[in-house]
Design a protein around this motif. Sequence first.
Motif, PDB file in Angstrom:
ATOM      1  N   ASP A  11       0.797  -1.088  -0.229  1.00  0.00           N
ATOM      2  CA  ASP A  11       0.063   0.019   0.122  1.00  0.00           C
ATOM      3  C   ASP A  11       0.808   1.204  -0.068  1.00  0.00           C
ATOM      4  O   ASP A  11       1.828   1.623   0.932  1.00  0.00           O
ATOM      5  CB  ASP A  11      -0.780   0.089   1.315  1.00  0.00           C
ATOM      6  CG  ASP A  11      -1.797   1.179   1.198  1.00  0.00           C
ATOM      7  OD1 ASP A  11      -1.678   2.307   0.728  1.00  0.00           O
ATOM      8  OD2 ASP A  11      -3.100   0.976   2.019  1.00  0.00           O
ATOM      9  N   LYS A  14       1.259   3.313   3.001  1.00  0.00           N
ATOM     10  CA  LYS A  14       1.907   2.487   4.120  1.00  0.00           C
ATOM     11  C   LYS A  14       3.215   2.248   4.177  1.00  0.00           C
ATOM     12  O   LYS A  14       3.839   1.422   4.841  1.00  0.00           O
ATOM     13  CB  LYS A  14       0.867   1.347   4.712  1.00  0.00           C
ATOM     14  CG  LYS A  14      -0.398   2.158   5.096  1.00  0.00           C
ATOM     15  CD  LYS A  14      -1.129   0.592   5.322  1.00  0.00           C
ATOM     16  CE  LYS A  14      -2.603   0.871   5.725  1.00  0.00           C
ATOM     17  NZ  LYS A  14      -3.389  -0.271   6.102  1.00  0.00           N
ATOM     18  N   ALA A  17       5.323   1.834   7.284  1.00  0.00           N
ATOM     19  CA  ALA A  17       5.189   0.679   7.772  1.00  0.00           C
ATOM     20  C   ALA A  17       5.951  -0.596   7.165  1.00  0.00           C
ATOM     21  O   ALA A  17       6.622  -1.606   7.845  1.00  0.00           O
ATOM     22  CB  ALA A  17       3.749   0.154   8.049  1.00  0.00           C
ATOM     23  N   GLU A  20       9.615  -0.148   8.365  1.00  0.00           N
ATOM     24  CA  GLU A  20       9.802  -0.931   9.637  1.00  0.00           C
ATOM     25  C   GLU A  20       9.683  -2.050   9.787  1.00  0.00           C
ATOM     26  O   GLU A  20      10.700  -2.829  10.358  1.00  0.00           O
ATOM     27  CB  GLU A  20       8.614  -0.180  10.564  1.00  0.00           C
ATOM     28  CG  GLU A  20       8.624  -0.985  11.893  1.00  0.00           C
ATOM     29  CD  GLU A  20       7.587  -0.344  13.003  1.00  0.00           C
ATOM     30  OE1 GLU A  20       7.355  -1.010  13.799  1.00  0.00           O
ATOM     31  OE2 GLU A  20       6.924   0.624  12.698  1.00  0.00           O
ATOM     32  N   TYR A  21       9.009  -2.776   8.744  1.00  0.00           N
ATOM     33  CA  TYR A  21       8.951  -4.195   8.617  1.00  0.00           C
ATOM     34  C   TYR A  21      10.280  -4.805   7.937  1.00  0.00           C
ATOM     35  O   TYR A  21      10.935  -5.853   8.515  1.00  0.00           O
ATOM     36  CB  TYR A  21       7.632  -4.719   7.577  1.00  0.00           C
ATOM     37  CG  TYR A  21       7.611  -5.981   7.194  1.00  0.00           C
ATOM     38  CD1 TYR A  21       6.944  -6.921   8.098  1.00  0.00           C
ATOM     39  CD2 TYR A  21       8.106  -6.373   5.685  1.00  0.00           C
ATOM     40  CE1 TYR A  21       6.803  -8.216   7.404  1.00  0.00           C
ATOM     41  CE2 TYR A  21       7.794  -7.698   5.309  1.00  0.00           C
ATOM     42  CZ  TYR A  21       6.992  -8.547   6.238  1.00  0.00           C
ATOM     43  OH  TYR A  21       7.113  -9.647   5.587  1.00  0.00           O
ATOM     44  N   ASN A  78       6.854  -9.564  13.818  1.00  0.00           N
ATOM     45  CA  ASN A  78       6.884  -8.973  12.313  1.00  0.00           C
ATOM     46  C   ASN A  78       5.816  -9.634  11.622  1.00  0.00           C
ATOM     47  O   ASN A  78       5.150  -8.917  10.988  1.00  0.00           O
ATOM     48  CB  ASN A  78       8.202  -8.877  11.701  1.00  0.00           C
ATOM     49  CG  ASN A  78       8.705  -7.756  10.998  1.00  0.00           C
ATOM     50  OD1 ASN A  78       8.336  -6.663  11.497  1.00  0.00           O
ATOM     51  ND2 ASN A  78       9.516  -7.815   9.844  1.00  0.00           N
ATOM     52  N   PHE A  81       2.654  -7.911  12.746  1.00  0.00           N
ATOM     53  CA  PHE A  81       2.786  -6.516  12.572  1.00  0.00           C
ATOM     54  C   PHE A  81       2.103  -6.262  11.142  1.00  0.00           C
ATOM     55  O   PHE A  81       1.275  -5.552  10.887  1.00  0.00           O
ATOM     56  CB  PHE A  81       3.933  -6.034  12.514  1.00  0.00           C
ATOM     57  CG  PHE A  81       4.334  -4.704  12.145  1.00  0.00           C
ATOM     58  CD1 PHE A  81       3.478  -3.455  12.572  1.00  0.00           C
ATOM     59  CD2 PHE A  81       4.988  -4.373  11.232  1.00  0.00           C
ATOM     60  CE1 PHE A  81       3.732  -2.313  11.957  1.00  0.00           C
ATOM     61  CE2 PHE A  81       5.397  -3.095  10.633  1.00  0.00           C
ATOM     62  CZ  PHE A  81       4.581  -2.066  11.038  1.00  0.00           C
ATOM     63  N   ALA A  82       2.604  -7.156  10.082  1.00  0.00           N
ATOM     64  CA  ALA A  82       2.170  -7.172   8.712  1.00  0.00           C
ATOM     65  C   ALA A  82       0.768  -7.593   8.352  1.00  0.00           C
ATOM     66  O   ALA A  82       0.142  -7.032   7.737  1.00  0.00           O
ATOM     67  CB  ALA A  82       3.030  -8.295   7.832  1.00  0.00           C
ATOM     68  N   ARG A  84      -1.650  -7.346  10.875  1.00  0.00           N
ATOM     69  CA  ARG A  84      -2.491  -6.233  11.521  1.00  0.00           C
ATOM     70  C   ARG A  84      -2.629  -5.161  10.755  1.00  0.00           C
ATOM     71  O   ARG A  84      -3.544  -4.490  10.437  1.00  0.00           O
ATOM     72  CB  ARG A  84      -1.887  -5.875  13.008  1.00  0.00           C
ATOM     73  CG  ARG A  84      -2.790  -5.082  13.778  1.00  0.00           C
ATOM     74  CD  ARG A  84      -1.820  -4.894  15.213  1.00  0.00           C
ATOM     75  NE  ARG A  84      -0.608  -4.268  15.196  1.00  0.00           N
ATOM     76  CZ  ARG A  84       0.383  -5.029  15.439  1.00  0.00           C
ATOM     77  NH1 ARG A  84       0.477  -6.463  15.972  1.00  0.00           N
ATOM     78  NH2 ARG A  84       1.649  -4.402  15.474  1.00  0.00           N
ATOM     79  N   GLU A  85      -1.364  -4.506  10.259  1.00  0.00           N
ATOM     80  CA  GLU A  85      -1.438  -3.239   9.339  1.00  0.00           C
ATOM     81  C   GLU A  85      -1.707  -3.394   7.954  1.00  0.00           C
ATOM     82  O   GLU A  85      -1.992  -2.347   7.396  1.00  0.00           O
ATOM     83  CB  GLU A  85      -0.033  -2.543   9.745  1.00  0.00           C
ATOM     84  CG  GLU A  85       0.272  -2.257  10.968  1.00  0.00           C
ATOM     85  CD  GLU A  85      -0.485  -1.390  11.665  1.00  0.00           C
ATOM     86  OE1 GLU A  85      -0.839  -0.168  10.996  1.00  0.00           O
ATOM     87  OE2 GLU A  85      -0.904  -1.576  12.955  1.00  0.00           O
ATOM     88  N   LYS A  86      -1.819  -4.549   7.625  1.00  0.00           N
ATOM     89  CA  LYS A  86      -2.197  -4.758   6.065  1.00  0.00           C
ATOM     90  C   LYS A  86      -1.710  -3.820   5.304  1.00  0.00           C
ATOM     91  O   LYS A  86      -2.125  -3.301   4.113  1.00  0.00           O
ATOM     92  CB  LYS A  86      -3.686  -4.606   5.989  1.00  0.00           C
ATOM     93  CG  LYS A  86      -4.362  -5.598   6.987  1.00  0.00           C
ATOM     94  CD  LYS A  86      -5.673  -5.704   6.763  1.00  0.00           C
ATOM     95  CE  LYS A  86      -6.854  -6.614   7.638  1.00  0.00           C
ATOM     96  NZ  LYS A  86      -5.954  -7.783   7.923  1.00  0.00           N
ATOM     97  N   PHE A  87      -0.356  -3.621   5.352  1.00  0.00           N
ATOM     98  CA  PHE A  87       0.508  -2.712   4.260  1.00  0.00           C
ATOM     99  C   PHE A  87       0.881  -3.617   2.867  1.00  0.00           C
ATOM    100  O   PHE A  87       1.484  -3.097   2.108  1.00  0.00           O
ATOM    101  CB  PHE A  87       1.554  -1.930   4.818  1.00  0.00           C
ATOM    102  CG  PHE A  87       2.596  -2.927   5.671  1.00  0.00           C
ATOM    103  CD1 PHE A  87       3.624  -3.562   5.029  1.00  0.00           C
ATOM    104  CD2 PHE A  87       2.220  -3.084   7.076  1.00  0.00           C
ATOM    105  CE1 PHE A  87       4.443  -4.285   5.952  1.00  0.00           C
ATOM    106  CE2 PHE A  87       3.396  -3.793   7.841  1.00  0.00           C
ATOM    107  CZ  PHE A  87       4.183  -4.720   7.128  1.00  0.00           C
TER     108      PHE A  87
END
Length: 117
Positions: A11, A14, A17, A20-21, A78, A81-82, A84-87
Amino acid sequence: MITCFIRYEIDPYKKDAFIEYARNWGQAIPRCGADLVGYFAPHEGSVSTAYGIYHLPDLASYEAYRARLASDPLGQENYQFAQREKFILREERQFLKIASKPHSKPHAGPHSERIKP
């Protein structure tokens, strides 16, 4: 030696994000046994294509590495995180072997000469 190329469609809103990943994988992947070349986020051109690249000796080593990564605390965090954030919108993996070896030495052209004072 095999190289894993991961192509991500992310995305574009994002991207931070994803960065960070990528930084988290920069710690977890080498610790779990792969030779990480790096993660690459969009800069110019496509705003939604990113890559991850790492080397392993063979596919059996890849399977063992994936098991270690799945049980690694930062790896687990991680993954979550991916999710949850769906980037990450799409992810593709390819395994390739280098075909251009042996490499020749760099050409000693006019731009490689030292400037003398």
